[in-house]
Write a protein that holds these residues in place. Structure first.
Motif, PDB file in Angstrom:
ATOM      1  N   SER A  90       0.802  -1.224   0.000  1.00 21.06           N
ATOM      2  CA  SER A  90       0.000   0.000   0.000  1.00 21.06           C
ATOM      3  C   SER A  90       0.837   1.276   0.000  1.00 21.06           C
ATOM      4  O   SER A  90       0.292   2.376   0.072  1.00 21.06           O
ATOM      5  CB  SER A  90      -0.958   0.009   1.188  1.00 21.06           C
ATOM      6  N   HIS A  91       2.142   1.133  -0.084  1.00 19.42           N
ATOM      7  CA  HIS A  91       2.984   2.334  -0.143  1.00 19.42           C
ATOM      8  C   HIS A  91       4.261   1.984  -0.896  1.00 19.42           C
ATOM      9  O   HIS A  91       5.160   1.356  -0.341  1.00 19.42           O
ATOM     10  CB  HIS A  91       3.315   2.831   1.271  1.00 19.42           C
ATOM     11  N   SER A  92       4.301   2.339  -2.157  1.00 22.35           N
ATOM     12  CA  SER A  92       5.507   2.016  -2.916  1.00 22.35           C
ATOM     13  C   SER A  92       5.878   3.144  -3.862  1.00 22.35           C
ATOM     14  O   SER A  92       5.119   4.094  -4.058  1.00 22.35           O
ATOM     15  CB  SER A  92       5.316   0.703  -3.681  1.00 22.35           C
ATOM     16  N   HIS A  93       7.078   3.023  -4.404  1.00 20.76           N
ATOM     17  CA  HIS A  93       7.604   4.027  -5.347  1.00 20.76           C
ATOM     18  C   HIS A  93       8.270   3.279  -6.493  1.00 20.76           C
ATOM     19  O   HIS A  93       9.473   3.050  -6.483  1.00 20.76           O
ATOM     20  CB  HIS A  93       8.593   4.946  -4.637  1.00 20.76           C
ATOM     21  N   LEU A  94       7.459   2.880  -7.458  1.00 23.44           N
ATOM     22  CA  LEU A  94       7.958   2.036  -8.540  1.00 23.44           C
ATOM     23  C   LEU A  94       8.921   2.772  -9.472  1.00 23.44           C
ATOM     24  O   LEU A  94       9.642   2.143 -10.234  1.00 23.44           O
ATOM     25  CB  LEU A  94       6.784   1.499  -9.369  1.00 23.44           C
ATOM     26  N   ILE A 230      -4.887  10.611  -3.687  1.00 23.75           N
ATOM     27  CA  ILE A 230      -4.088  11.827  -3.571  1.00 23.75           C
ATOM     28  C   ILE A 230      -3.040  11.608  -2.482  1.00 23.75           C
ATOM     29  O   ILE A 230      -3.355  11.166  -1.383  1.00 23.75           O
ATOM     30  CB  ILE A 230      -4.979  13.040  -3.193  1.00 23.75           C
ATOM     31  N   LYS A 231      -1.789  11.932  -2.818  1.00 26.19           N
ATOM     32  CA  LYS A 231      -0.710  11.812  -1.828  1.00 26.19           C
ATOM     33  C   LYS A 231      -0.220  13.203  -1.456  1.00 26.19           C
ATOM     34  O   LYS A 231       0.073  14.019  -2.334  1.00 26.19           O
ATOM     35  CB  LYS A 231       0.448  10.993  -2.422  1.00 26.19           C
ATOM     36  N   VAL A 232      -0.138  13.444  -0.160  1.00 25.54           N
ATOM     37  CA  VAL A 232       0.323  14.732   0.348  1.00 25.54           C
ATOM     38  C   VAL A 232       1.471  14.497   1.320  1.00 25.54           C
ATOM     39  O   VAL A 232       1.422  13.557   2.117  1.00 25.54           O
ATOM     40  CB  VAL A 232      -0.802  15.473   1.124  1.00 25.54           C
ATOM     41  N   GLU A 279       0.671   7.976   6.537  1.00 24.40           N
ATOM     42  CA  GLU A 279       1.774   7.139   6.076  1.00 24.40           C
ATOM     43  C   GLU A 279       2.958   7.309   7.027  1.00 24.40           C
ATOM     44  O   GLU A 279       3.295   8.421   7.394  1.00 24.40           O
ATOM     45  CB  GLU A 279       2.177   7.536   4.657  1.00 24.40           C
ATOM     46  N   HIS A 280       3.553   6.217   7.414  1.00 24.56           N
ATOM     47  CA  HIS A 280       4.716   6.151   8.326  1.00 24.56           C
ATOM     48  C   HIS A 280       4.275   6.350   9.777  1.00 24.56           C
ATOM     49  O   HIS A 280       4.223   5.406  10.531  1.00 24.56           O
ATOM     50  CB  HIS A 280       5.829   7.144   7.961  1.00 24.56           C
ATOM     51  N   GLY A 281       3.998   7.588  10.167  1.00 31.83           N
ATOM     52  CA  GLY A 281       3.509   7.872  11.528  1.00 31.83           C
ATOM     53  C   GLY A 281       4.475   7.483  12.634  1.00 31.83           C
ATOM     54  O   GLY A 281       4.035   7.199  13.763  1.00 31.83           O
ATOM     55  N   SER A 357       5.721  -1.122   1.787  1.00 34.79           N
ATOM     56  CA  SER A 357       7.181  -1.295   1.812  1.00 34.79           C
ATOM     57  C   SER A 357       7.923   0.038   1.788  1.00 34.79           C
ATOM     58  O   SER A 357       9.038   0.133   2.279  1.00 34.79           O
ATOM     59  CB  SER A 357       7.621  -2.124   0.607  1.00 34.79           C
ATOM     60  N   ASP A 358       7.309   1.061   1.209  1.00 35.11           N
ATOM     61  CA  ASP A 358       8.000   2.333   0.949  1.00 35.11           C
ATOM     62  C   ASP A 358       9.310   2.086   0.192  1.00 35.11           C
ATOM     63  O   ASP A 358      10.280   2.833   0.348  1.00 35.11           O
ATOM     64  CB  ASP A 358       8.277   3.100   2.253  1.00 35.11           C
ATOM     65  N   MET A 359       9.342   1.020  -0.600  1.00 32.03           N
ATOM     66  CA  MET A 359      10.604   0.659  -1.244  1.00 32.03           C
ATOM     67  C   MET A 359      10.894   1.607  -2.400  1.00 32.03           C
ATOM     68  O   MET A 359      10.073   1.823  -3.282  1.00 32.03           O
ATOM     69  CB  MET A 359      10.527  -0.795  -1.718  1.00 32.03           C
TER      70      MET A 359
HETATM   71 ZN    ZN Z   1       7.088   6.928   0.510  1.00 30.48          ZN
END
Ligand code: ZN
Length: 452
Positions: A90-94, A230-232, A279-281, A357-359
């Motif tokens: 649910s959190h990635s950066h392809l 939307i990502k902020v 996200e993260h928190g 993953s925030d990979m």
């Molecule tokens: Zn990220």
């Protein structure tokens, strides 16, 4: 505008499908059998299990003796393997694959190890970047990640285009929820750019929030790009009024808002403005967790750097001084301790949680999918029970994404997104790193268990 376009497309499809050949084509039927099926919703195990699939959807789930398949059905027998829903990152950066630079390079940049990699990604050819994204998407799918929420850093339209290309069958990959450009305040991402060119370069990657009106406009620009979310990025410069305007505008477009927030102030801004997920928190307080639970805000955990991650990815390619190495070992131990506490506090609070993953890093020796799955496993090391880890990347994340009706569980009516592992993931969560069978939309993308 978007609705009109959709109607036009439907009209064309209706005309085309009235032809005699297409009208009668029935969806292929597949029966998948396996020794066990783990239901993350209940924690129950079905054994032996069978899933009847028609086209891209699951039709029936039950014990093998109860499911009757038509004679024409294709049968995939996975032996004693354990079936799970396809994994959701649910959190990635392809579209980032940052090689950690040497110390001397890091020291020259105001935002440390991120800066050179992010800069390169923005200033290099978008075509090159698109191909990178395509590779990362394929590698995710091969490791059993059948859905990815891509939260920024894909240029203007990288992730929306990749999503559409995957959906059109041009390239293999997970289903993607795309966010297009990340909304940021001027204070974020100081990147040592040439000031004469900085605005033009940063506009390739970000939409600037500068007052509530500009913030609404940024949401509309992304909506026009046909985003799914939307990502902020919230930092101390972002006001509650600005973020509330974003949330309001996004919700009018039926889009959820995922807010990057790590420190106490930005977490509070996200809560007060009514974000859908934080996200993260990392530094959320107990009181804030309670507020999040009361408001139904998800905590999206990203245990990326847990367990000496940066040493693992740096040591194969970067020469570290003894000083840096020992300081990294110490900071890693400190972060791990905090992360263990965060997991316990989150579980105790009753807040809704998922994981990503925030990979965005180049991990020597691992594909993007393997690197991302290793991150999920970190949650277990940090003290989360195995069933909750699995829920974080299946049923919980599906709910957070607003797709609880279509993915995240092996249930009739949902997409046939399945993975299988050899062992018992509840006894050994590292099984998630060794997915042997991957099906998405009823199509097999990997099968090392049964060769039909
Ligand atoms: Zn990220």
């Amino acid at each position: 505008m978007r609705k009109l376009a959709t109607l036009a497309v439907l009209a064309v499809v209706a005309v085309v499908s009235t032809g005699p050949v297409r009208a009668q084509s029935s969806a292929p039927v597949t029966l998948v059998k396996a020794g066990r099926l783990l239901d993350p919703r209940t924690g129950n195990v079905l054994a032996p299990a069978a899933i009847l699939i028609e086209g891209e959807k699951i039709k029936q789930v039950g014990t093998s003796s109860k499911i009757a398949a038509p004679a024409s059905a294709r049968i995939i027998d996975l032996g004693s393997a354990t079936l799970l829903p396809g994994l959701i990152d649910s959190h990635s950066h392809l579209f980032l694959d940052i090689v950690v630079p040497p110390e001397a390079e890091v020291d020259r940049h105001a935002n440390g190890i991120f800066a050179p990699g992010m800069l390169l990604a923005i200033v290099e050819s978008p075509s090159k970047r698109a191909l990178l994204g395509s590779q990362m998407a394929r590698e995710d799918l091969e490791s059993g990640i059948t859905t990815v929420r891509n939260l920024g850093h894909s240029g203007i339209d990288g992730d929306t285009e990749l999503r559409d290309a995957i959906n059109a069958g041009r390239v293999p990959g997970p289903r993607i929820l795309a966010s297009a450009r990340k909304l940021i305040t001027r204070g974020s991402y100081v990147q040592n750019l040439n000031p004469a060119l900085a605005d033009g370069i940063l506009q390739q990657e970000f939409l600037l929030i500068d007052g509530a009106d500009r913030a609404r406009q940024a949401v509309r620009q992304n909506a026009f790009q046909n985003v799914d979310v939307i990502k902020v990025t919230a930092d101390e410069n972002l006001t509650v009024a600005e973020l509330a305007a974003i949330v309001d505008e996004a919700h009018r477009e039926h889009l959820k808002v995922a807010v990057h927030a790590t420190d106490k102030t930005s977490v509070q801004t996200a809560i007060d403005a009514g974000a859908d997920s934080i996200e993260h928190g990392n530094f959320v307080t107990d009181e804030q967790l309670t507020q999040m639970r009361q408001k139904g805000i998800f905590l999206d955990l990203t245990p990326t750097s847990y367990g000496g991650f940066f040493l693992k990815i740096m040591e194969p390619s970067v020469v570290l001084s003894a000083e840096t190495r020992s300081s990294r070992v110490n900071s890693s131990a400190r972060r791990d301790k905090q992360y263990k506490e965060l997991i316990q506090r989150a579980l105790k609070s009753g807040v809704k949680f998922a994981a990503g993953s925030d990979m965005c890093w180049f991990y020597p020796g691992k594909t993007r999918g393997q690197a991302s799955a290793a991150t999920f496993v970190n949650l277990r090391d940090a003290g989360m029970p195995a069933l909750d880890v699995i829920r974080s990347v299946t049923i919980n994340s599906a709910e957070m994404l607003g797709w609880g009706d279509r993915i995240g569980a092996i249930e009739p009516g949902k997409f046939a997104d399945l993975v299988a592992v050899n062992g018992d993931p509840l006894a050994d969560i590292t099984e998630l790193e060794r997915v042997r069978f991957v099906m998405k939309d009823g199509r097999v993308f990997r099968n090392e268990l049964n060769k039909p």
